[in-house]
Design a protein around this motif. Sequence first.
Motif, PDB file in Angstrom:
ATOM      1  N   ASP A   9       6.898   7.503   4.861  1.00 50.43           N
ATOM      2  CA  ASP A   9       7.641   7.457   6.122  1.00 50.43           C
ATOM      3  C   ASP A   9       7.175   8.437   7.183  1.00 50.43           C
ATOM      4  OD1 ASP A   9       9.846   7.072   3.821  1.00 50.43           O
ATOM      5  OD2 ASP A   9       9.727   9.208   4.328  1.00 50.43           O
ATOM      6  N   ARG A  10       5.959   8.839   7.121  1.00 56.23           N
ATOM      7  CA  ARG A  10       5.460   9.712   8.190  1.00 56.23           C
ATOM      8  C   ARG A  10       5.251   8.915   9.480  1.00 56.23           C
ATOM      9  NH1 ARG A  10       2.400  14.927   6.383  1.00 56.23           N
ATOM     10  NH2 ARG A  10       3.485  15.226   4.438  1.00 56.23           N
ATOM     11  N   ILE A  11       5.305   9.601  10.581  1.00 54.28           N
ATOM     12  CA  ILE A  11       5.071   8.959  11.866  1.00 54.28           C
ATOM     13  C   ILE A  11       3.601   8.579  11.967  1.00 54.28           C
ATOM     14  CG2 ILE A  11       5.083   9.305  14.373  1.00 54.28           C
ATOM     15  CD1 ILE A  11       7.297  11.541  13.661  1.00 54.28           C
ATOM     16  N   LYS A  12       3.378   7.281  12.274  1.00 54.54           N
ATOM     17  CA  LYS A  12       1.998   6.813  12.362  1.00 54.54           C
ATOM     18  C   LYS A  12       1.668   6.448  13.802  1.00 54.54           C
ATOM     19  CE  LYS A  12       3.332   5.336   8.016  1.00 54.54           C
ATOM     20  NZ  LYS A  12       4.049   4.345   7.256  1.00 54.54           N
ATOM     21  N   PRO A  13       0.940   7.290  14.505  1.00 56.05           N
ATOM     22  CA  PRO A  13       0.578   6.981  15.888  1.00 56.05           C
ATOM     23  C   PRO A  13      -0.240   5.691  15.944  1.00 56.05           C
ATOM     24  CG  PRO A  13      -0.078   9.215  15.277  1.00 56.05           C
ATOM     25  CD  PRO A  13       0.328   8.548  14.034  1.00 56.05           C
ATOM     26  N   THR A  54       0.844  -1.195   0.000  1.00 49.21           N
ATOM     27  CA  THR A  54       0.000   0.000   0.000  1.00 49.21           C
ATOM     28  C   THR A  54       0.880   1.246   0.000  1.00 49.21           C
ATOM     29  OG1 THR A  54      -0.020   0.256   2.396  1.00 49.21           O
ATOM     30  CG2 THR A  54      -1.725  -1.156   1.446  1.00 49.21           C
ATOM     31  N   VAL A  55       0.252   2.393  -0.258  1.00 48.95           N
ATOM     32  CA  VAL A  55       0.996   3.647  -0.205  1.00 48.95           C
ATOM     33  C   VAL A  55       1.508   3.880   1.223  1.00 48.95           C
ATOM     34  CG1 VAL A  55       0.858   6.159  -0.487  1.00 48.95           C
ATOM     35  CG2 VAL A  55      -0.207   4.664  -2.173  1.00 48.95           C
ATOM     36  N   CYS A  56       0.707   3.520   2.220  1.00 42.69           N
ATOM     37  CA  CYS A  56       1.165   3.657   3.607  1.00 42.69           C
ATOM     38  C   CYS A  56       2.499   2.941   3.829  1.00 42.69           C
ATOM     39  CB  CYS A  56       0.141   3.094   4.584  1.00 42.69           C
ATOM     40  SG  CYS A  56      -1.274   4.174   4.847  1.00 42.69           S
ATOM     41  N   ASP A  57       2.654   1.773   3.201  1.00 45.17           N
ATOM     42  CA  ASP A  57       3.916   1.038   3.361  1.00 45.17           C
ATOM     43  C   ASP A  57       5.111   1.856   2.869  1.00 45.17           C
ATOM     44  OD1 ASP A  57       2.458  -1.104   4.272  1.00 45.17           O
ATOM     45  OD2 ASP A  57       2.373  -2.101   2.314  1.00 45.17           O
ATOM     46  N   VAL A  60      -7.965  13.783   5.125  1.00 42.54           N
ATOM     47  CA  VAL A  60      -8.258  12.542   4.412  1.00 42.54           C
ATOM     48  C   VAL A  60      -7.079  12.148   3.544  1.00 42.54           C
ATOM     49  CG1 VAL A  60      -9.740  11.423   2.711  1.00 42.54           C
ATOM     50  CG2 VAL A  60     -10.731  12.975   4.416  1.00 42.54           C
ATOM     51  N   CYS A  61      -6.600  10.922   3.724  1.00 47.71           N
ATOM     52  CA  CYS A  61      -5.511  10.389   2.912  1.00 47.71           C
ATOM     53  C   CYS A  61      -5.896   8.973   2.542  1.00 47.71           C
ATOM     54  CB  CYS A  61      -4.209  10.400   3.716  1.00 47.71           C
ATOM     55  SG  CYS A  61      -2.793   9.779   2.790  1.00 47.71           S
ATOM     56  N   LEU A  62      -5.765   8.612   1.265  1.00 45.95           N
ATOM     57  CA  LEU A  62      -6.194   7.292   0.827  1.00 45.95           C
ATOM     58  C   LEU A  62      -5.061   6.258   0.834  1.00 45.95           C
ATOM     59  CD1 LEU A  62      -8.711   8.975  -0.140  1.00 45.95           C
ATOM     60  CD2 LEU A  62      -8.919   7.364  -2.014  1.00 45.95           C
ATOM     61  N   GLY A  63      -3.954   6.632   1.457  1.00 43.29           N
ATOM     62  CA  GLY A  63      -2.784   5.750   1.441  1.00 43.29           C
ATOM     63  C   GLY A  63      -3.035   4.320   1.868  1.00 43.29           C
ATOM     64  N   ALA A  64      -3.877   4.137   2.873  1.00 42.37           N
ATOM     65  CA  ALA A  64      -4.085   2.796   3.425  1.00 42.37           C
ATOM     66  C   ALA A  64      -4.850   1.879   2.473  1.00 42.37           C
ATOM     67  CB  ALA A  64      -4.829   2.909   4.748  1.00 42.37           C
ATOM     68  N   VAL A  65      -5.617   2.461   1.576  1.00 41.57           N
ATOM     69  CA  VAL A  65      -6.456   1.628   0.704  1.00 41.57           C
ATOM     70  C   VAL A  65      -5.956   1.630  -0.739  1.00 41.57           C
ATOM     71  CG1 VAL A  65      -8.507   1.890   2.138  1.00 41.57           C
ATOM     72  CG2 VAL A  65      -8.064   3.559   0.323  1.00 41.57           C
TER      73      VAL A  65
END
Lengths: 470, 310
Positions: free
Chosen positions: B184-188, B178-181, B219-224
Amino acid sequence: MKKMIKIDPVTRLEGEAKISIFMDESGKTVEDVLFQVTEFRAFEKFCIGRDVMEMPRITSAICGFCSWAHHLASVKAVDNLLGKNVPEPAEKLRELGYCAHILHSHLAHMYLLALPDFLQLKEKNVFHLMKENPSLVRDILEKRRYSYFIQEMVGGKAIHPVFAIPGGVSKSISEKERVKIEEMSRELVDFSKKSIEVFMEATLKFRENDPYYHETHYMSLVKNGKLNFYSGKIRVVNTEGKKIHEFSPEEYSDYIGEVVKDWSYTKFPYLREMGWKGLTWGKESGIFRVGPLARMNVCERMETEGAQWEYERFIEEMGKPCHNTMAFHWARAIEILYASEKMLELSREEDIVDSKEIFDPDGELRGRGVGALEAPRGTLYHDYEVDEEGRVTFVNLIVPTTENNPSICISVKKGAEELLSNGKRIDRNILNKIEVAFRAYDPCLACSTHNLDQSIRVEIFHGSELVKTL
Amino acid sequence: MKKIAILGGASCSGCDVALFDLPGDELERFFSEVEVVFWSTTMDSRIEDFEAQGKIDLVMFHGGIRTEEHRKLLIQAREKAEILVALGSCASFGGIPGIANLFELDAILKDIYGDEFTKLSGERIPKPEERLKPISSYVEVDYYLPGCPPPVETISEFLDHFILGSLPPRGIFGKESTVCDECDRIKPEDISIEEVKRIGSKDWSEIDPKVCFLAQGVVCLGAVTRGGCKARCINANFPCRGCMGPAPNIRDQGARILSEIASLLMKESEKNLSDEEIYERVQKEIVDPVGLFYRYTLPHYWGGSNEEDD
Ligand code: SF4
Ligand code: SF4
Ligand code: SF4
């Protein structure tokens, strides 16, 4: 029996299109030329209901050749709609990226699409050129890639950038990036100077005998009388080069009218003062042109040194105003020098590095906003209206290829008349020459078909009978 | 020599210009090993030339299908193509022009052309289709190169494999991430959001460029969304809008992010709301959920399947 000739699609353009040429009974005289729009995507409709803050990222997809022009015209419309004061460094970053984009777009047109027309090639396309002169093409692609890198560094994505947000930009650049941009700009200045020679020569060949010569008015953005792609006022000069209008983007509809012709999907813009008088040209006609040639005719001078020198040489050779359609090519080459020099200048600004001053958080929704800039192919307008939550309720877009549409029709008509009269045989060669008229304008079909994508092609009709599709 | 053709439907042409952003030596190598038989952006090739072609080794099609003409072209492309590629998100999922599927065709035509339309609708103009559809609605697609436009590196990798004859099994040519992967932003660990922040709004100046957008109410669609773009928008401090299409194992990109955002917004007491109530809750916060969550994929999920029409 009347004749109709069709070129389908017209090639080496941004997108696809179709030209129809109507001949009289004898098949010797050209009666009419249609520049046809044949497909659609309907941006003006489906943008209704969207969040206006998202428009810069939606409307860039109108055109992959000039996505930056739409992205920035859109953000300027939203800035205007919210009454945002974009901070200086953000304006510089936008302009810097935009200069890179002018190069990205112009270089593609000049070298990949138009150059093959000017060379004695067996096959008029860049792949053939690659075989004949690989080092030239490699150099071109490499220099064009600089503009790709700069766009990506500044805008996030080279095609369909994301960084311009209402009120400013989402990011500035690092010192490392700035240095890279400065280095590349320097090389691009040299490359642009060399390019001018090539396209000047090509233009001069047509100086005395430009089959597509015609006198029109011209429109462009100028900043204090100087050429500027990103901001300024809109100025119109007439066929004699006299300034007749100067106005702010919001006032465009007071000066420009649009007619819909029943045979084309594209609208026909004209100057209200003269009115729509059909496909006629000259001082009394309302037809105006935009784009590189128009910009040379409208502005008083160039902001940067090298470009100014080239501009003077252009005027000396071609006169001012210059009505030679083929001079679009030379003008375009001068513009890449201006863009490179301006980029170099901007890349030396300190406040674009790690800048905190890149966004204005204030602003209230006001009902309407207009943004205009000089797209690679001419003046581009985005005009939005919104409801109280900022949902888009109305969109009007005026794109350069549409503004040039009447002139394109005239140029093709004139070219076709010359080439097809006296009962000359219609063959692919002749049709290629007609396309040369088209390519001078660098019509962007994706753009002008933001509502209806068009395929440009040429059809030759004898009356209503289609006799040839080529 | 292998033959290739590049064709388009309802496209902005960004996907075919993107090809010229490949490094010069790579392009030179590629084009010295293939014969381009049709690419109207760059060559004097007419539709007839394309029609006259027999088998073509590789056909790349950009843009969705909006008119009868596109459909016919696509069907011919399929007949001729050894390998058919959906180049970009428009061809793969419908893309941004697919948002037009929210409107009826008649309404679109009437709105833009008014009464002129009746005159325009003559035989000279290709018939618009009722809805825009991705190319997979009409033909079998061998490879998908998603992205708007696809990242240059992906195009380059694909062409390399094509030349070497080492293409992977058919399907989406891309990353299984995924884009989240790639971000490199900090993900709480735990996130909940009070309200949704709009791009360019007053709250925008509070955004910390080191911290996950979603965690900050943007809103960010990175996870999907499928990775492969190196999170290029996020690196430009702009949230993901999902152009690479649904991430692996996600069936409905828009629905998934909608429910995710809804759950982040919901307080404990709201957790048992019905779907409709959830949508209402989201709508209160987001001006245009459809245009945000389905920006590139509306026809893929809606008005884009064959079954619906047949
Ligand atoms: S995917 Fe994006 S770049 Fe490609 S044609 Fe569609 S809008 Fe253009
Ligand atoms: S949601 Fe967006 S910002 Fe957050 S980690 Fe994923 S890609 Fe990064
Ligand atoms: S971050 Fe999202 S919108 Fe941006 S390129 Fe990647 S997938 Fe597309």
